[in-house]
Design an enzyme around this catalytic site. Structure first.
Site, PDB file in Angstrom:
ATOM      1  CG  HIS A  72      24.920  -8.024  12.512  1.00  0.00           C
ATOM      2  ND1 HIS A  72      25.828  -8.936  12.979  1.00  0.00           N
ATOM      3  CD2 HIS A  72      25.526  -7.396  11.465  1.00  0.00           C
ATOM      4  CE1 HIS A  72      26.937  -8.891  12.235  1.00  0.00           C
ATOM      5  NE2 HIS A  72      26.765  -7.960  11.315  1.00  0.00           N
ATOM      6  CG  ASP A  99      28.650  -4.721  11.857  1.00  0.00           C
ATOM      7  OD1 ASP A  99      29.154  -5.777  11.456  1.00  0.00           O
ATOM      8  OD2 ASP A  99      27.533  -4.311  11.473  1.00  0.00           O
ATOM      9  CG  ASP A 155      26.778  -8.885   7.336  1.00  0.00           C
ATOM     10  OD1 ASP A 155      26.399  -9.231   6.195  1.00  0.00           O
ATOM     11  OD2 ASP A 155      27.111  -7.722   7.609  1.00  0.00           O
ATOM     12  CG  HIS A 206      31.796  -9.041   9.191  1.00  0.00           C
ATOM     13  ND1 HIS A 206      31.251  -9.778  10.221  1.00  0.00           N
ATOM     14  CD2 HIS A 206      30.930  -8.035   8.975  1.00  0.00           C
ATOM     15  CE1 HIS A 206      30.105  -9.250  10.592  1.00  0.00           C
ATOM     16  NE2 HIS A 206      29.892  -8.184   9.860  1.00  0.00           N
TER      17      HIS A 206
END
Length: 903
Positions: A14, A16, A126, A352
């Site tokens: 994941h 970010d 997420d 996000h």
């Protein structure tokens, strides 16, 4: 064996793009990860696939550093070893607009197509809650499954997954349904998206690992197919996974362990699903949890980011794209390359941990630069396309003179506009080539300000006021020559623009007149503390609060506009009130009140509060942060030391406005606190409406029984509204995404500022700039109405509050376009228009509406400059040819309908 279990192990990381480190620092590790993956695919045939987190932007980030790897990357994707898409970025769903969510999908699908393959999975690993219309959007994009980690099951500190007594679904597999009835398969990461991370190769460790993990997965699995996510945030690739899988097979011969992709897993899963699965309808917002880990207060972290985002989205969606289509329909180039750049730059701020404001300070400084880039390029598009269209308008009038100045007002909002608008006009300009630049100011100083009059295209004068703004430097940039500097005499005009077309323009004229038309002057302020137009009456009190009366219904709202302040010892993710903190308010605090403007078109009143509040949290808070005390368990209080903050509020009421609008300028000198503005409605109802993504959603005022958090905050897009059968109050906003309904007096509490000091989550990450010291701004509008926000159509006013009109000054010239013109006309009860753009591929115009109500709606549309329309969807496919450029179609309750047009 028929019921043999299969453990599907999906490798992923994941990613970010920016979070607890800056983008470039995170990218440093991303490049290493993809380099290792490409090498692993070549050297280890048993390492079969890797899921690249559902976002194609990672390919751009990688190739900026490693452009020579493009073909090798394409090969891995086309061979379905590296799985990409369908999104461009993993956006925050609630803090980005309806159209931004569609653009995110369109750009992701387009980029994936270029690389040869796309993962058709709605991937929200997420995302901090998901809007209720997601199943409908995915279904229209031919995506039948979504996977998500949040919104249903509670998570705790460091994203540990917890059980809830009334967990909505007994399985990690469920049906997820939109309000319109669209249904897809939902996959909940019930044990989080790291439940198969770092699989041991050693037999002893593997035995312990798999005994635990299999039991946890079986607890929620509806089929023999168990999902194990081999990765986590920024997780390096597990090189020895094939060997670790061999160990697992040896230890558990009754289970088939496979290194899988989501394609493989979903194919097997769908063939084994039980006939009945739990159905979850609408929004995923952690409704059935204790409320301490919803991450909803990211809606109020660094509000300045949300405000810049709202401005950029509105400029793109309601100005740049519509004006570009209008220009294209009359023969000019559609600037797809510039719009593509603007959208992609904007969406780089939509992940996000970015738009949520929950990263370290370096991240958010870079975001500001991106927003500024978007505004700069978008403003250039708007100005150029406006000027192109204006150049084709026949602006000549019967009394042509050198002192008559045409102004063209463009509307791309999709709603007919009647507004009091303000425009600066260059009355006269002298180029440096015409006069020595040092002499020009003296030349203008020797001329008195002329009398001005504004008229419409029929020569009928309209109400206007004007002010001399003095002399200003400017320059032209000719297409065939060097720049041309000048000085100009500037006037600021305020005038009433009526019936500006839904998608189109209207031309007005500024005339120098010795005998301007006279209008009956009835000032909006008939007393130094009272405002009034045909729709509302407002009485301002000494403490800056006000009483608002809806003149149509006679309903009155008392004591609106009080400010509230509380301590905040939470973080960028979650609000937490201090242990000792009763709210402070400005009730009874005398404000300095001053009238700034008062005429028949507009009144503006300034109210200044000087407010003494605690300067920060006390010293116990610093200790709690260092000890990583979870926000729920913090017990710090507010400091005894105080600071004075100033709030300067400007209330505006226009002649045609259905309610007052507000600007607040908050000079923040305190830390660890929150400021809200309160609207006690006293409307006896147990629910309210809020604007969300392609939906005006109805929510309960009070939480479910599992909720423990004293705060019950919510997300909104453009507005929140309370109503009963007789009256309603809607609060529209610009970039203020957080509100709460307080049970006492059924009060809407709108968050204007939240000052916090740390990122939060899994470590000690200081974020001092999240305190938002210095000047902060906020804008909102108060709209009273009869009935609810949909039936009264007040939602149109709330959407208009966010959408800018564009005004272009031009000259008198020949042209083949009329002075007033519409490019599209439509009507339909309970409908809202969301886009007017060109297709991403092909040469057709794309329009979109959504039904805000639970009843069928009839849409009628006329597009005079096109040949015919065809039914489409959000990915702009051609579905069904419609008969002409004048069509009538039905929208089901809550349906999103796209219509495209050939020309």
């Amino acid at each position: 064996m028929k019921n043999k279990r299969t453990a599907h192990i999906i490798s992923h990381s994941h990613w970010d793009r920016e979070w607890y480190m800056s983008f470039e620092k995170h990218r440093y590790y991303l490049v290493k990860l993809i380099d290792e993956l490409l090498e692993l695919f070549q050297k280890e045939p048993d390492f079969k696939s890797f899921h690249l987190d559902g976002q194609t932007i990672l390919l751009e980030d990688y190739l900026e550093i490693r452009p020579e790897k493009r073909e090798e990357l394409k090969k891995a994707i086309s061979e379905k070893k590296l799985h990409i898409g369908p999104w461009y970025v993993l956006q925050d769903a609630f803090l980005t607009s309806s159209e931004s969510n569609i653009r995110n999908l369109l750009y992701g699908l387009r980029d994936a197509k270029e690389f040869g393959s796309v993962s058709k999975l709605g991937y929200f690993p997420d995302t901090f809650g998901i809007y209720g219309q997601a199943p409908q959007l995915l279904k229209q994009a031919k995506i039948e499954t979504a996977a998500f980690g949040r919104g249903v099951k509670p998570t705790g500190f460091n994203n540990t997954v917890e059980d809830a007594k009334n967990f909505e679904s007994p399985f990690s597999e469920l049906k997820w349904e939109s309000p319109d009835g669209s249904s897809i398969l939902g996959i909940l990461f019930a044990n989080w998206y790291s439940n198969g991370n770092e699989v041991p190769e050693d037999e002893k460790d593997a035995l312990s690992f798999w005994n635990t993990k299999i039991e946890q997965a079986m607890k929620y699995a509806a089929t023999p197919h168990l999902l194990f996510m081999n990765g986590c945030d920024h997780q390096p690739v597990q090189h020895n996974l094939p060997a670790a899988i061999l160990t697992a097979k040896k230890l558990f011969p009754d289970i088939d362990f496979v290194h899988a992709s989501f394609d493989d897993y979903l194919k097997n899963l769908k063939a084994s699903l039980p006939n009945e699965l739990q159905t979850i309808t609408g929004e995923l917002r952690n409704q059935r949890t204790d409320g301490w880990s919803t991450l909803v207060n990211t809606a109020s972290a660094r509000i300045y980011l949300k405000q810049m985002n709202q401005e950029c989205q509105a400029l793109l969606e309601k100005a740049a794209e519509p004006l570009s289509v209008m220009a294209h329909l009359v023969g000019f180039e559609y600037p797809s390359h510039f719009l593509n750049y603007a959208w992609k730059t904007l969406m780089k701020n939509h992940p996000h941990d970015s738009i949520c404001g929950c990263s370290v300070d370096e991240v958010h400084r870079e975001m500001v630069s991106r927003f500024e880039k978007v505004m700069q390029i978008t403003e250039m598009i708007v100005q150029e396309k406006g000027k192109e269209i204006a150049s084709r308008i026949d602006t000549r009038i019967d009394n042509d003179s050198n002192t008559c100045i045409p102004i063209v007002i463009f509307n791309g909002s999709g709603s007919k506009r009647e507004e009091v608008i303000t425009k600066e006009v260059e009355l006269e300009k002298i180029y440096f080539s015409e006069m020595d630049f040092q002499q020009i100011p003296a030349y203008f100083a020797g001329k008195s300000m002329p009398e001005l009059e504004v008229s419409d295209s029929m020569g009928i004068a309209v109400q206007s006021v004007y002010h001399d703004k003095g002399i200003r430097f400017g320059y032209d940039l000719p297409s065939d020559g060097f720049r041309r500097p000048y000085f100009a005499r500037i006037a600021e005009l305020t005038f009433l623009a009526e019936n500006v077309p839904q998608i189109g323009y209207k031309t007005y004229y500024v005339n120098q007149s010795e005998n301007p038309a006279q209008f009956k002057q009835i000032d909006i302020m008939n007393h130094d503390r009272e405002m009034e137009n045909d729709f509302v009456h407002i009485k301002i009190h000494e403490d800056g609060s006000y009483t608002l009366t809806n003149k149509k219904s006679g309903k009155t709202y008392e004591c609106l506009g009080i400010y509230e302040n509380t301590g905040d010892i939470g973080n960028e993710y979650m609000f937490k009130n201090t242990l000792d903190s009763l709210p402070l308010t400005t009730k009874g605090l005398k404000a300095q009140i001053k009238v700034l403007e008062n005429n028949s078109l507009r009144a503006r009143v300034e109210m200044i509060h000087k407010w003494v509040i605690p300067k920060s949290a006390d010293q116990a808070f610093e200790k709690e942060k260092r000890m990583l005390v979870w926000h729920k368990n913090r017990k710090a209080s507010r400091s005894a030391e105080t600071a004075t903050i100033q709030i300067r509020t400007i209330m505006t009421l226009d002649q045609t406005s259905r309610g007052p609008s507000f600007q607040a300028f908050i000079e923040n000198q305190a830390k660890d606190h929150r400021i809200r503005v309160l609207f006690p409605t006293n409307i006896q109802t147990d629910s309210h409406h809020a604007d969300s993504v392609f939906e005006i959603v109805k929510r309960k005022n009070s939480p479910e029984i599992e909720w423990e958090n004293p705060s019950f905050d919510h997300h909104q897009q453009g507005f929140v509204s309370m109503s009963d059968e007789r009256k309603g109050l809607t609060i529209a906003n610009k970039g203020l995404h957080e509100y709460e309904i307080i049970e006492e007096n059924k009060t809407i509490a709108l968050t204007l500022l939240r000052s916090v000091s740390e990122l939060g989550d899994w470590g000690d990450f200081s974020a001092p700039e999240a305190q938002c010291l210095g000047e902060n701004e906020a804008e909102w509008m108060v709209i009273p109405h009869s009935g609810d926000v949909i039936a009264s159509e007040s939602y149109h006013l709330a959407y208009q509050f966010q959408a800018p009109l564009t005004m272009i000054q031009t000259d008198l010239h020949h042209g083949d376009l009329p002075k007033d013109n519409h490019f599209l006309e439509w009507n339909g009860p309970s409908l809202a228009m969301s886009t007017f753009k060109m297709a991403e591929e092909g040469d057709h115009v794309v329009t979109r509406w959504f039904n805000t109500s639970d009843e069928k709606a009839d849409l009628k549309v006329n597009m005079p400059l096109v040949k015919q329309g065809f039914a489409s969807n959000i990915i702009e496919e051609k579905l069904e040819v419609l008969q002409s450029n004048n069509i009538e179609i039905d929208l089901k309750p809550f349906e999103i309908k796209t219509v495209a047009w050939t020309h």
